[in-house]
Design an enzyme around this catalytic site. Structure first.
Site, PDB file in Angstrom:
ATOM      1  N   TYR A  44       0.835  -1.204  -0.141  1.00 63.62           N
ATOM      2  CA  TYR A  44       0.030   0.135  -0.113  1.00 63.62           C
ATOM      3  C   TYR A  44       0.790   1.199   0.067  1.00 63.62           C
ATOM      4  CZ  TYR A  44      -3.471   3.680   1.861  1.00 63.62           C
ATOM      5  OH  TYR A  44      -3.377   5.078   1.940  1.00 63.62           O
ATOM      6  N   ASP A  59       0.389  14.495   6.353  1.00 72.32           N
ATOM      7  CA  ASP A  59       0.110  14.829   5.271  1.00 72.32           C
ATOM      8  C   ASP A  59      -2.282  16.071   5.769  1.00 72.32           C
ATOM      9  OD1 ASP A  59      -1.869  13.480   3.094  1.00 72.32           O
ATOM     10  OD2 ASP A  59      -2.755  12.385   4.162  1.00 72.32           O
ATOM     11  N   ASP A  86      -2.744   5.598  -2.696  1.00 72.24           N
ATOM     12  CA  ASP A  86      -3.601   6.727  -1.981  1.00 72.24           C
ATOM     13  C   ASP A  86      -3.681   7.580  -3.162  1.00 72.24           C
ATOM     14  OD1 ASP A  86      -4.726   8.649  -0.467  1.00 72.24           O
ATOM     15  OD2 ASP A  86      -3.086   8.091   1.470  1.00 72.24           O
ATOM     16  N   ASP A  88      -6.315  10.512  -2.397  1.00 69.98           N
ATOM     17  CA  ASP A  88      -6.228  12.040  -1.557  1.00 69.98           C
ATOM     18  C   ASP A  88      -7.262  11.929  -2.234  1.00 69.98           C
ATOM     19  OD1 ASP A  88      -4.069  12.519  -0.388  1.00 69.98           O
ATOM     20  OD2 ASP A  88      -2.946  12.972  -1.963  1.00 69.98           O
ATOM     21  N   HIS A 113      -7.121   4.639  -4.046  1.00 66.93           N
ATOM     22  CA  HIS A 113      -8.365   4.867  -2.851  1.00 66.93           C
ATOM     23  C   HIS A 113      -8.899   6.449  -3.318  1.00 66.93           C
ATOM     24  CE1 HIS A 113      -6.250   6.555   0.639  1.00 66.93           C
ATOM     25  NE2 HIS A 113      -5.689   5.276   0.078  1.00 66.93           N
ATOM     26  N   GLU A 115     -10.934   9.323  -1.532  1.00 68.57           N
ATOM     27  CA  GLU A 115     -11.918  10.170  -0.086  1.00 68.57           C
ATOM     28  C   GLU A 115     -13.016  10.929  -1.016  1.00 68.57           C
ATOM     29  OE1 GLU A 115      -8.750  12.395   1.925  1.00 68.57           O
ATOM     30  OE2 GLU A 115      -8.155  10.501   1.354  1.00 68.57           O
ATOM     31  N   CYS A 123      -4.878  13.739   7.070  1.00 70.84           N
ATOM     32  CA  CYS A 123      -4.773  12.694   7.218  1.00 70.84           C
ATOM     33  C   CYS A 123      -5.995  11.696   8.214  1.00 70.84           C
ATOM     34  CB  CYS A 123      -3.630  12.147   8.154  1.00 70.84           C
ATOM     35  SG  CYS A 123      -3.869  10.866   9.021  1.00 70.84           S
ATOM     36  N   ARG A 158     -13.347   5.470  -0.193  1.00 75.83           N
ATOM     37  CA  ARG A 158     -12.922   5.678   1.041  1.00 75.83           C
ATOM     38  C   ARG A 158     -13.844   7.317   1.712  1.00 75.83           C
ATOM     39  NH1 ARG A 158      -7.326   7.979   3.449  1.00 75.83           N
ATOM     40  NH2 ARG A 158      -8.477   9.619   4.691  1.00 75.83           N
ATOM     41  N   GLU A 188     -13.313   5.633   6.838  1.00 77.46           N
ATOM     42  CA  GLU A 188     -12.569   5.365   7.631  1.00 77.46           C
ATOM     43  C   GLU A 188     -12.605   5.759   8.702  1.00 77.46           C
ATOM     44  OE1 GLU A 188      -9.047   5.206   7.944  1.00 77.46           O
ATOM     45  OE2 GLU A 188      -7.856   6.978   7.802  1.00 77.46           O
ATOM     46  N   ASN A 211      -8.363   0.192   7.317  1.00 80.92           N
ATOM     47  CA  ASN A 211      -7.064   0.756   7.680  1.00 80.92           C
ATOM     48  C   ASN A 211      -6.996   0.704   9.385  1.00 80.92           C
ATOM     49  OD1 ASN A 211      -4.560   2.535   7.851  1.00 80.92           O
ATOM     50  ND2 ASN A 211      -6.282   4.480   7.820  1.00 80.92           N
TER      51      ASN A 211
END
Length: 293
Positions: A44, A59, A86, A88, A113, A115, A123, A158, A188, A211
Site C-alpha cells: 500500500y 498529510d 492513495d 487523496d 482509493h 476519499e 490524514c 473511502r 475510515e 485501515n
C-alpha cells in the site's frame, strides 16, 4: 502479457479468492521492495508517508497529484506485487478525477482509493476533517470508473464521514458509493471493534478495506480478526515509516553525541547485506555481460 496487466489481473483474482489481502504501507521504492522481499503479496502506498518522506510535511494537502503519481510510478516499477495507492480526494472535481485515474493507471499501480474529504484534505486520523456532499462524491466515483481503460484497475471509495457526521452516515455513504461503481469500500477510522463489526454486518457482500493506522483512532485488529468480521483488505500504512524514523533518529543522535556510530553497527545491516539486497551483484553481472572490449 505485460507486467502491469499481469499484476492487475492477479489483484483482481485476489479480490475474488478466499482470504484477506494484507498490504503493509510503503513510502518509497526501497520500503516497497522490503515488503515484497518479506513475502507479502500486496503493498500500500501511503499518502501520509509520501508527504512525510518527500516533503518532510504532514498529510494535510501539501503533496500534489504529480508528486504522488511519480512516487506511485517508482514504487510500482520496483516490485512485482500489486500496489494500492492513495489518491487523496482525486485532486479536484469529477473532471479532475478523470485525469487522476488516467495518470495513476499509467503509473502501474493496481488500485487507488479516493476519499470524500474537502480540499485541502488531511490524514484520516487527524482532527479537523470536512467532507463533501455524498452526491458530489458519487459523481467522482462515476467519473473514476468511466475514465479507467483497464477493468482490472480497481477503484476504492473511502468515506471520512465517521469522524464528522457519525457512523450511520458513513455506512449510508458507503452503500451509495458502492452503488455508484466502486469496487471496494473503505470506511475510515471506526472507533471500536464493535463499529468494525457493525460496518461489516450492514455492508455484507461488499468488499471492505480496513485501515490499521498505527497509533490512529481505530483499535488495532489483526488480519485474522478482520477476516472473521468479513473484511477483504487490510492496510498497515505507517508502521514501516514509524519504525524507520525511530531507527534513523536514534542513529543520528548517536553520531551527534559520540561522533561515531561504530558502537551500534550491530543494529544495522552490513554493507554487504544491503548491497546484496539492493542488487549490486546482479548489476555487476550485467556490467560484465555488456562490457565493451
Amino acid at each position: 502479457m505485460g507486467k502491469t496487466e499481469s499484476v492487475r489481473k492477479r489483484f483482481a483474482t485476489m479480490l475474488e479468492d478466499d482470504g484477506i489481502i494484507v498490504a503493509p504501507g510503503c513510502y518509497d521504492a526501497l520500503s516497497a521492495r522490503i515488503i515484497e522481499a518479506t513475502g507479502h503479496e500486496c503493498a500500500y502506498m501511503t499518502g501520509f508517508g509520501t508527504s512525510a518522506s518527500l516533503l518532510g510535511l504532514p498529510d494535510m494537502g501539501f503533496i500534489t497529484m504529480s508528486e504522488m503519481i511519480d512516487n506511485a510510478r517508482r514504487i510500482a516499477g520496483a516490485v512485482n506485487i500489486p500496489v494500492i495507492a492513495d489518491a487523496d480526494t482525486g485532486y479536484g472535481n469529477a473532471l479532475n478525477v478523470c485525469r487522476t485515474v488516467r495518470e495513476y493507471e499509467q503509473s502501474g499501480v493496481a488500485a487507488i482509493h479516493i476519499e470524500d474529504q474537502t480540499f485541502p484534505k488531511r490524514c484520516g486520523h487527524l482532527e479537523g476533517k470536512e467532507v463533501v456532499s455524498s452526491s458530489e462524491m458519487v459523481q467522482k466515483i462515476r467519473a473514476a470508473c468511466d475514465a479507467r481503460t483497464d477493468p482490472n484497475f480497481k477503484i476504492i471509495a473511502r468515506t471520512d464521514a465517521r469522524a464528522v457526521m457519525g457512523l450511520e452516515e458513513s455506512i449510508r455513504r458507503a452503500r451509495e458509493y458502492y452503488d455508484a461503481g466502486a469496487d471496494v469500500i473503505f470506511v475510515e477510522s471506526p472507533y471500536s471493534a464493535d463499529e468494525f463489526k457493525q460496518i461489516s454486518e450492514e455492508l455484507k457482500g461488499i468488499p471492505l478495506l480496513a485501515n490499521m493506522a498505527e497509533g490512529g483512532k481505530s483499535p488495532m485488529l489483526s488480519a485474522d480478526e478482520l477476516e472473521r468480521l468479513g473484511y477483504k483488505i487490510v492496510i498497515f500504512p505507517v508502521g514501516l515509516l514509524f519504525s524507520a524514523t525511530k531507527a534513523m533518529y536514534s542513529l543520528a543522535e548517536e553520531i551527534r553525541v559520540k561522533k561515531t556510530d561504530r558502537d551500534v553497527q550491530d543494529q544495522m545491516w552490513s554493507f554487504k547485506q544491503f548491497t546484496d539486497f539492493i542488487g549490486v551483484s546482479k548489476c555487476n553481472e550485467l556490467s560484465q555481460k555488456y562490457k565493451t572490449n
